[in-house]
Design a protein around this motif. Structure first.
Motif, PDB file in Angstrom:
ATOM      1  N   THR A 125      35.115  63.166  42.202  1.00 52.15           N
ATOM      2  CA  THR A 125      36.099  62.793  41.182  1.00 52.15           C
ATOM      3  C   THR A 125      36.285  63.907  40.156  1.00 52.15           C
ATOM      4  O   THR A 125      35.313  64.446  39.632  1.00 52.15           O
ATOM      5  N   TRP A 126      37.552  64.217  39.872  1.00 52.28           N
ATOM      6  CA  TRP A 126      37.915  65.107  38.777  1.00 52.28           C
ATOM      7  C   TRP A 126      38.433  64.219  37.642  1.00 52.28           C
ATOM      8  O   TRP A 126      39.310  63.390  37.856  1.00 52.28           O
ATOM      9  N   ARG A 127      37.869  64.378  36.436  1.00 45.75           N
ATOM     10  CA  ARG A 127      38.317  63.636  35.256  1.00 45.75           C
ATOM     11  C   ARG A 127      38.792  64.632  34.195  1.00 45.75           C
ATOM     12  O   ARG A 127      38.132  65.647  33.965  1.00 45.75           O
ATOM     13  N   GLY A 128      39.905  64.293  33.562  1.00 48.39           N
ATOM     14  CA  GLY A 128      40.403  65.115  32.463  1.00 48.39           C
ATOM     15  C   GLY A 128      39.427  65.077  31.304  1.00 48.39           C
ATOM     16  O   GLY A 128      38.634  64.141  31.160  1.00 48.39           O
ATOM     17  N   ILE A 129      39.485  66.077  30.436  1.00 42.85           N
ATOM     18  CA  ILE A 129      38.530  66.197  29.338  1.00 42.85           C
ATOM     19  C   ILE A 129      38.534  64.965  28.434  1.00 42.85           C
ATOM     20  O   ILE A 129      37.510  64.561  27.902  1.00 42.85           O
ATOM     21  N   ASN A 130      39.677  64.332  28.252  1.00 38.63           N
ATOM     22  CA  ASN A 130      39.776  63.118  27.425  1.00 38.63           C
ATOM     23  C   ASN A 130      39.590  61.847  28.254  1.00 38.63           C
ATOM     24  O   ASN A 130      39.770  60.751  27.741  1.00 38.63           O
ATOM     25  N   GLU A 131      39.293  62.008  29.516  1.00 38.80           N
ATOM     26  CA  GLU A 131      39.117  60.906  30.460  1.00 38.80           C
ATOM     27  C   GLU A 131      40.354  60.015  30.543  1.00 38.80           C
ATOM     28  O   GLU A 131      40.267  58.830  30.823  1.00 38.80           O
ATOM     29  N   ASP A 132      41.535  60.603  30.279  1.00 39.31           N
ATOM     30  CA  ASP A 132      42.771  59.836  30.373  1.00 39.31           C
ATOM     31  C   ASP A 132      43.339  59.826  31.789  1.00 39.31           C
ATOM     32  O   ASP A 132      44.208  59.028  32.097  1.00 39.31           O
ATOM     33  N   TYR A 133      42.820  60.693  32.650  1.00 39.59           N
ATOM     34  CA  TYR A 133      43.232  60.662  34.050  1.00 39.59           C
ATOM     35  C   TYR A 133      42.064  61.071  34.934  1.00 39.59           C
ATOM     36  O   TYR A 133      41.119  61.714  34.495  1.00 39.59           O
ATOM     37  N   SER A 134      42.159  60.655  36.178  1.00 42.73           N
ATOM     38  CA  SER A 134      41.159  61.067  37.169  1.00 42.73           C
ATOM     39  C   SER A 134      41.802  61.059  38.549  1.00 42.73           C
ATOM     40  O   SER A 134      42.767  60.324  38.797  1.00 42.73           O
ATOM     41  N   VAL A 135      41.250  61.873  39.407  1.00 44.20           N
ATOM     42  CA  VAL A 135      41.666  61.932  40.812  1.00 44.20           C
ATOM     43  C   VAL A 135      40.392  61.974  41.643  1.00 44.20           C
ATOM     44  O   VAL A 135      39.484  62.753  41.359  1.00 44.20           O
ATOM     45  N   SER A 136      40.333  61.103  42.649  1.00 41.26           N
ATOM     46  CA  SER A 136      39.140  61.030  43.506  1.00 41.26           C
ATOM     47  C   SER A 136      39.525  61.113  44.969  1.00 41.26           C
ATOM     48  O   SER A 136      40.567  60.596  45.374  1.00 41.26           O
ATOM     49  N   ILE A 137      38.654  61.738  45.744  1.00 42.79           N
ATOM     50  CA  ILE A 137      38.723  61.629  47.201  1.00 42.79           C
ATOM     51  C   ILE A 137      37.430  60.942  47.622  1.00 42.79           C
ATOM     52  O   ILE A 137      36.386  61.158  47.003  1.00 42.79           O
ATOM     53  N   TRP A 138      37.522  60.079  48.623  1.00 43.08           N
ATOM     54  CA  TRP A 138      36.350  59.302  48.998  1.00 43.08           C
ATOM     55  C   TRP A 138      36.315  59.036  50.495  1.00 43.08           C
ATOM     56  O   TRP A 138      37.332  59.149  51.191  1.00 43.08           O
ATOM     57  N   ALA A 139      35.131  58.673  50.935  1.00 45.92           N
ATOM     58  CA  ALA A 139      34.918  58.253  52.322  1.00 45.92           C
ATOM     59  C   ALA A 139      33.920  57.097  52.294  1.00 45.92           C
ATOM     60  O   ALA A 139      32.931  57.139  51.565  1.00 45.92           O
ATOM     61  N   LYS A 140      34.207  56.076  53.060  1.00 47.92           N
ATOM     62  CA  LYS A 140      33.309  54.926  53.172  1.00 47.92           C
ATOM     63  C   LYS A 140      32.832  54.808  54.612  1.00 47.92           C
ATOM     64  O   LYS A 140      33.552  55.158  55.534  1.00 47.92           O
ATOM     65  N   ASN A 141      31.620  54.305  54.770  1.00 45.68           N
ATOM     66  CA  ASN A 141      31.005  54.137  56.087  1.00 45.68           C
ATOM     67  C   ASN A 141      31.020  55.466  56.853  1.00 45.68           C
ATOM     68  O   ASN A 141      31.514  55.558  57.979  1.00 45.68           O
ATOM     69  N   LEU A 142      30.462  56.485  56.219  1.00 41.90           N
ATOM     70  CA  LEU A 142      30.467  57.840  56.788  1.00 41.90           C
ATOM     71  C   LEU A 142      29.904  57.920  58.205  1.00 41.90           C
ATOM     72  O   LEU A 142      30.367  58.722  59.018  1.00 41.90           O
ATOM     73  N   THR A 143      28.912  57.132  58.519  1.00 40.45           N
ATOM     74  CA  THR A 143      28.288  57.187  59.841  1.00 40.45           C
ATOM     75  C   THR A 143      29.038  56.328  60.862  1.00 40.45           C
ATOM     76  O   THR A 143      28.619  56.238  62.006  1.00 40.45           O
ATOM     77  N   ASP A 144      30.138  55.715  60.441  1.00 41.85           N
ATOM     78  CA  ASP A 144      30.956  54.848  61.293  1.00 41.85           C
ATOM     79  C   ASP A 144      30.113  53.739  61.929  1.00 41.85           C
ATOM     80  O   ASP A 144      30.227  53.430  63.114  1.00 41.85           O
ATOM     81  N   GLU A 145      29.264  53.124  61.094  1.00 46.16           N
ATOM     82  CA  GLU A 145      28.389  52.032  61.531  1.00 46.16           C
ATOM     83  C   GLU A 145      29.233  50.838  61.971  1.00 46.16           C
ATOM     84  O   GLU A 145      30.152  50.426  61.275  1.00 46.16           O
ATOM     85  N   GLU A 146      28.913  50.298  63.137  1.00 52.18           N
ATOM     86  CA  GLU A 146      29.592  49.100  63.615  1.00 52.18           C
ATOM     87  C   GLU A 146      28.776  47.884  63.200  1.00 52.18           C
ATOM     88  O   GLU A 146      27.593  47.784  63.514  1.00 52.18           O
ATOM     89  N   TYR A 147      29.413  46.983  62.464  1.00 48.67           N
ATOM     90  CA  TYR A 147      28.748  45.776  61.977  1.00 48.67           C
ATOM     91  C   TYR A 147      29.799  44.683  61.821  1.00 48.67           C
ATOM     92  O   TYR A 147      31.001  44.962  61.822  1.00 48.67           O
ATOM     93  N   ASP A 148      29.336  43.462  61.711  1.00 51.11           N
ATOM     94  CA  ASP A 148      30.233  42.332  61.534  1.00 51.11           C
ATOM     95  C   ASP A 148      30.095  41.779  60.134  1.00 51.11           C
ATOM     96  O   ASP A 148      28.988  41.537  59.651  1.00 51.11           O
ATOM     97  N   GLY A 149      31.221  41.560  59.470  1.00 47.98           N
ATOM     98  CA  GLY A 149      31.215  40.985  58.139  1.00 47.98           C
ATOM     99  C   GLY A 149      31.101  39.473  58.160  1.00 47.98           C
ATOM    100  O   GLY A 149      30.739  38.853  57.170  1.00 47.98           O
ATOM    101  N   TYR A 150      31.401  38.872  59.320  1.00 49.19           N
ATOM    102  CA  TYR A 150      31.345  37.420  59.459  1.00 49.19           C
ATOM    103  C   TYR A 150      31.407  37.086  60.943  1.00 49.19           C
ATOM    104  O   TYR A 150      31.925  37.858  61.742  1.00 49.19           O
ATOM    105  N   ALA A 151      30.903  35.923  61.293  1.00 49.76           N
ATOM    106  CA  ALA A 151      30.984  35.439  62.671  1.00 49.76           C
ATOM    107  C   ALA A 151      31.023  33.916  62.659  1.00 49.76           C
ATOM    108  O   ALA A 151      30.505  33.286  61.731  1.00 49.76           O
ATOM    109  N   ILE A 152      31.638  33.342  63.685  1.00 51.79           N
ATOM    110  CA  ILE A 152      31.700  31.884  63.795  1.00 51.79           C
ATOM    111  C   ILE A 152      31.663  31.498  65.274  1.00 51.79           C
ATOM    112  O   ILE A 152      32.234  32.180  66.121  1.00 51.79           O
ATOM    113  N   ASN A 153      30.959  30.432  65.544  1.00 48.89           N
ATOM    114  CA  ASN A 153      30.836  29.916  66.908  1.00 48.89           C
ATOM    115  C   ASN A 153      32.047  29.036  67.196  1.00 48.89           C
ATOM    116  O   ASN A 153      32.228  27.992  66.580  1.00 48.89           O
ATOM    117  N   LEU A 154      32.876  29.464  68.134  1.00 53.83           N
ATOM    118  CA  LEU A 154      34.050  28.688  68.555  1.00 53.83           C
ATOM    119  C   LEU A 154      33.904  28.225  70.000  1.00 53.83           C
ATOM    120  O   LEU A 154      34.885  27.948  70.684  1.00 53.83           O
TER     121      LEU A 154
END
Length: 179
Positions: A125-154
């Motif tokens: 993240t880059w933040r302006g000196i007065n913290e009035d603006y910011s710009v961020s680049i990000w990545a989530k789940n860098l290892t590309d982990e496979e997982y389930d957020g929910y499951a249901i028996n149908l």
């Protein structure tokens, strides 16, 4: 919908923040849960022809309650100057095995769970000196982990189990301006 007659939940959580240097901040957290239904009786899903058949689920773990969870976050200030500052964050989160059904491993529900997994994310993240603006680049789940957020028996109605996959590796850019 049915409610449990009773349950117990005991846990412990610890967090620590440590400023290793003026530019380096470390944060860690650890949680422990011991959950149990003390009173819960539901229909026996393996004998649907007899609606009076029930199964006692007392002693099973609560839904979406991993025994152990943890996180770590590292913040590092890469640059601090007259126009602003640049920071970098790396963080990881761990979840122990958890059940998505009160049946746990009974009555054909043994697959309705998520085994332990960890996710690693990062953000610059880059933040302006007065913290009035910011710009961020990000990545989530860098290892590309496979997982389930929910499951249901149908199985009874459709003949399969449904699993909702957690998000794969993703990248993005955020911009903020305060006025």
């Amino acid at each position: 919908m049915e409610n449990a007659g009773g349950s117990t939940i005991a846990g412990l959580e610890a967090e620590i923040m440590f400023a290793a240097t003026e530019k380096l901040m470390l944060m860690m957290g650890l949680g422990y849960l011991d959950t149990e239904y003390t009173e819960l009786t539901l229909s026996d899903t393996q004998t649907l022809n007899n609606p009076d058949d029930e199964v006692d689920l007392a002693g099973n773990e609560l839904i979406s309650a991993p025994k152990v969870s943890g996180n770590i976050s590292i913040d590092y200030e890469l640059y601090n100057g007259d126009r602003g500052y640049l920071s970098w964050n790396v963080n990881a989160n761990y979840q122990d095995k958890q059940w998505y059904s009160a049946y746990n491993d009974k009555g054909g529900y043994e697959n309705i769970k998520q085994d332990a997994y960890a996710l690693v994310n990062t953000r610059m993240t880059w933040r302006g000196i007065n913290e009035d603006y910011s710009v961020s680049i990000w990545a989530k789940n860098l290892t590309d982990e496979e997982y389930d957020g929910y499951a249901i028996n149908l199985q009874a109605g459709f003949g399969f189990d449904y699993f909702q996959a957690g998000p794969p590796r993703t990248f993005g850019v955020d911009a903020t301006y305060k006025f």
